[in-house]
Design a protein around this motif. Structure first.
Motif, PDB file in Angstrom:
ATOM      1  N   VAL A 190      69.942   9.451  72.839  1.00  0.00           N
ATOM      2  CA  VAL A 190      70.261  10.817  73.414  1.00  0.00           C
ATOM      3  C   VAL A 190      69.189  12.006  72.755  1.00  0.00           C
ATOM      4  CG1 VAL A 190      72.022  12.768  73.432  1.00  0.00           C
ATOM      5  CG2 VAL A 190      72.536  10.366  74.004  1.00  0.00           C
TER       6      VAL A 190
ATOM      7  N   GLU B 157      66.706  14.172  74.575  1.00  0.00           N
ATOM      8  CA  GLU B 157      66.846  15.762  74.484  1.00  0.00           C
ATOM      9  C   GLU B 157      65.488  16.423  74.208  1.00  0.00           C
ATOM     10  OE1 GLU B 157      71.622  16.355  74.123  1.00  0.00           O
ATOM     11  OE2 GLU B 157      70.223  16.063  72.133  1.00  0.00           O
TER      12      GLU B 157
ATOM     13  N   LYS C 258      85.682   7.205  75.824  1.00  0.00           N
ATOM     14  CA  LYS C 258      85.365   8.804  75.879  1.00  0.00           C
ATOM     15  C   LYS C 258      84.043   8.929  75.183  1.00  0.00           C
ATOM     16  CE  LYS C 258      87.423  12.772  73.544  1.00  0.00           C
ATOM     17  NZ  LYS C 258      86.166  13.131  72.692  1.00  0.00           N
TER      18      LYS C 258
ATOM     19  N   ASP D  88      81.387   6.914  75.049  1.00  0.00           N
ATOM     20  CA  ASP D  88      80.403   6.456  75.905  1.00  0.00           C
ATOM     21  C   ASP D  88      79.927   7.322  77.021  1.00  0.00           C
ATOM     22  OD1 ASP D  88      78.866   3.639  75.719  1.00  0.00           O
ATOM     23  OD2 ASP D  88      78.982   4.041  77.958  1.00  0.00           O
ATOM     24  N   ASP D  89      81.142   7.838  77.518  1.00  0.00           N
ATOM     25  CA  ASP D  89      80.853   9.055  78.626  1.00  0.00           C
ATOM     26  C   ASP D  89      80.460  10.175  78.190  1.00  0.00           C
ATOM     27  OD1 ASP D  89      81.985   7.331  80.374  1.00  0.00           O
ATOM     28  OD2 ASP D  89      84.174   8.213  80.609  1.00  0.00           O
ATOM     29  N   GLU D  90      80.771  10.593  76.890  1.00  0.00           N
ATOM     30  CA  GLU D  90      80.067  11.835  76.268  1.00  0.00           C
ATOM     31  C   GLU D  90      78.642  11.771  76.143  1.00  0.00           C
ATOM     32  OE1 GLU D  90      82.455  12.847  72.763  1.00  0.00           O
ATOM     33  OE2 GLU D  90      84.169  13.397  73.952  1.00  0.00           O
TER      34      GLU D  90
ATOM     35  N   TRP E  30      76.655   9.533  77.457  1.00  0.00           N
ATOM     36  CA  TRP E  30      75.845   9.357  78.798  1.00  0.00           C
ATOM     37  C   TRP E  30      75.916  10.516  79.430  1.00  0.00           C
ATOM     38  CZ3 TRP E  30      72.611   6.585  81.302  1.00  0.00           C
ATOM     39  CH2 TRP E  30      72.525   6.630  82.527  1.00  0.00           C
ATOM     40  N   HIS E  31      76.696  11.697  79.370  1.00  0.00           N
ATOM     41  CA  HIS E  31      76.586  12.746  79.913  1.00  0.00           C
ATOM     42  C   HIS E  31      75.338  13.509  79.312  1.00  0.00           C
ATOM     43  CE1 HIS E  31      77.676  16.770  81.859  1.00  0.00           C
ATOM     44  NE2 HIS E  31      77.544  17.209  80.575  1.00  0.00           N
ATOM     45  N   ARG E  32      75.240  13.587  77.946  1.00  0.00           N
ATOM     46  CA  ARG E  32      74.021  14.239  77.253  1.00  0.00           C
ATOM     47  C   ARG E  32      72.845  13.598  77.796  1.00  0.00           C
ATOM     48  NH1 ARG E  32      75.020  14.245  71.070  1.00  0.00           N
ATOM     49  NH2 ARG E  32      72.928  15.241  71.096  1.00  0.00           N
TER      50      ARG E  32
ATOM     51  N   SER F 180      72.130  11.919  80.336  1.00  0.00           N
ATOM     52  CA  SER F 180      71.933  12.116  81.969  1.00  0.00           C
ATOM     53  C   SER F 180      71.385  13.462  81.955  1.00  0.00           C
ATOM     54  CB  SER F 180      73.094  11.711  82.833  1.00  0.00           C
ATOM     55  OG  SER F 180      72.880  11.979  84.124  1.00  0.00           O
ATOM     56  N   HIS F 181      72.071  14.537  81.375  1.00  0.00           N
ATOM     57  CA  HIS F 181      71.610  15.585  81.463  1.00  0.00           C
ATOM     58  C   HIS F 181      70.112  15.984  81.052  1.00  0.00           C
ATOM     59  CE1 HIS F 181      72.024  20.071  81.518  1.00  0.00           C
ATOM     60  NE2 HIS F 181      71.697  20.278  80.425  1.00  0.00           N
TER      61      HIS F 181
ATOM     62  N   SER G  96      68.079  14.991  83.612  1.00  0.00           N
ATOM     63  CA  SER G  96      67.963  16.042  84.662  1.00  0.00           C
ATOM     64  C   SER G  96      67.061  17.009  84.324  1.00  0.00           C
ATOM     65  CB  SER G  96      69.375  16.349  85.094  1.00  0.00           C
ATOM     66  OG  SER G  96      69.971  15.029  85.490  1.00  0.00           O
TER      67      SER G  96
END
Length: 409
Positions: free
Chosen positions: A129, A133, A164, A166-168, A170-172, A174-175, A178
């Motif tokens: 991540v 970034e 929870k 893993d989702d957090e 992955w959100h960072r 993926s963001h 993007s």
């Protein structure tokens, strides 16, 4: 009645097993002798020994789960506790107890291993991540894009965390991808717009270059082509599919012009080389007039030479100073001869020169007489002072006499 160290059969056919808590009924045997009854239940015991041994081996040498191992232990313990076998049941209980400890130890090891793997996976994903970034801010579009794709593959190969976490992460992750994609898309959209502007600008430059290609106004047109090249470089690159074609047209137009100019200059250079040869011959003819002995004839001859000179035309620029210098030398010599002749034949100038000479001669004669008188009177200092004055007047008189000679008298 029949018995052995771990059990016995009474007269009613009841079979007992000896335990630390006393005898326990194993079962009833009516089909044969007491010995056969003990042997049967002893075989039951041996069967339990074999099963426990196999389970111990599976626990130690295979990846049998703790849950399945515990279920097998519980099943065997039920059989041991049911006292349906004759033998050292306490030893079996002890082995099963040790096996429980082993399974629990394995469970803790696996729990610790899973925790370690989870921590390593968490750290690995956090590292991915952070790198994603950082890459999201990069302008190295190709390298950063390839690296982000590689990070996705790495992410897919890592174990999942709790939902929870893993989702957090992955959100960072993926963001960041993007954000990079959005910046890259905006960059190339801007680049496309710039290249389209460059294409339009270069279309105009090509059109002007092609319009100038048949010009014979060599100097200004060549200068304009240099300006067009500067503007071309400043315009930036057009789209790849247009850039090469535009450049070939632009360069082709220049080549046409400069080829024509080169041909014209070659003809001009040949002509100027011939002109130089002719002017060198005239310069040599003029130099034969020196020194000037007959001013009138020299002047007439030089005028004729100069008229032919003017009719010839240009010579190569680098040769011009030398050949023109030769003619200028002859021209100056004739002019100096004319000035000397004018001074010699000018009555007013002659009169002025004669008058000045007479005045200076009188002054010299007067000073000579005054010096003789001062010496006769013994006035040495006055005589020396007058002699210094006489030296100055005599020098002026010598110059005046020389000038007067130029007038022929």
């Amino acid at each position: 009645m029949s018995s052995d160290p771990w059990g016995r059969v009474d007269e009613t056919g009841t079979v007992y097993v000896r335990t630390a808590d006393g005898e326990q009924v194993v079962g009833s045997w009516q089909a044969g002798s007491p010995e056969e009854a003990l042997a049967y239940f002893e075989r039951k015991y041996e069967g339990l020994v074999v099963e426990i041994g196999l389970l111990e081996k599976r626990v130690k040498t295979t990846d049998l789960s703790a849950k399945d191992a515990q279920a097998a232990i519980d099943h065997l313990r039920e059989q041991v506790e049911a006292h349906h076998a004759v033998g050292d049941l306490e030893a079996l209980r002890t082995r099963l107890g040790e096996l429980v400890k082993t399974v629990e130890s394995r469970r803790e090891e696996r729990r610790a291993q899973r925790a370690k793997q989870s921590d390593e996976a968490r750290q690995a994903k956090e590292d991915l991540v952070v790198e994603a970034e950082q890459l999201a801010q990069s302008d190295q579009w190709r390298a950063a894009g390839e690296r982000l794709r590689s990070l996705v593959d790495t992410w897919k190969g890592l174990p999942r965390l709790d939902r929870k976490s893993d989702d957090e992460l992955w959100h960072r992750f993926s963001h960041a991808r993007s954000a990079f994609s959005k910046r890259r898309k905006a960059h190339f959209a801007q680049l496309d717009a710039q290249r389209e502007d460059a294409r339009k600008a270069k279309e105009k430059l090509v059109a002007e270059a092609e319009a100038l290609s048949d010009s014979t106004d060599w100097g200004p047109t060549a200068a304009r082509y240099r300006e067009l090249m500067t503007e071309w470089k400043a315009a930036g690159r057009a789209q790849r599919e247009h850039e090469d074609d535009l450049w070939n047209r632009f360069r082709g137009a220049q080549d046409v012009f400069f080829a024509a100019r080169g041909s014209a200059f070659a003809e001009r250079d040949a002509e100027q080389t011939e002109n130089l040869k002719l002017k060198e011959e005239l310069a040599a003819e003029a130099e034969k007039l020196l020194p000037v002995t007959d001013l009138k004839a020299a002047r007439s001859a030089f005028r004729s030479i100069n008229e032919r000179w003017e009719a010839i035309g240009h010579v190569p620029r680098d040769a011009r100073p030398k050949v023109e210098g030769r003619m200028s030398t002859v021209d100056r010599a004739i002019q100096e001869a004319e000035e000397a002749e004018w001074r010699r034949t000018n009555p007013e100038a002659r009169a002025r020169a004669a008058g000045l000479t007479g005045q200076l001669q009188a002054a010299v004669d007067k000073l000579t007489t005054q010096i003789e008188q001062a010496r006769a009177q013994g006035n040495t200092s006055k005589a020396e002072k007058l002699e210094r004055e006489l030296e100055g007047r005599q020098a002026l008189l010598d110059q005046a006499l020389k000038g007067l000679q130029e007038f022929g008298g």
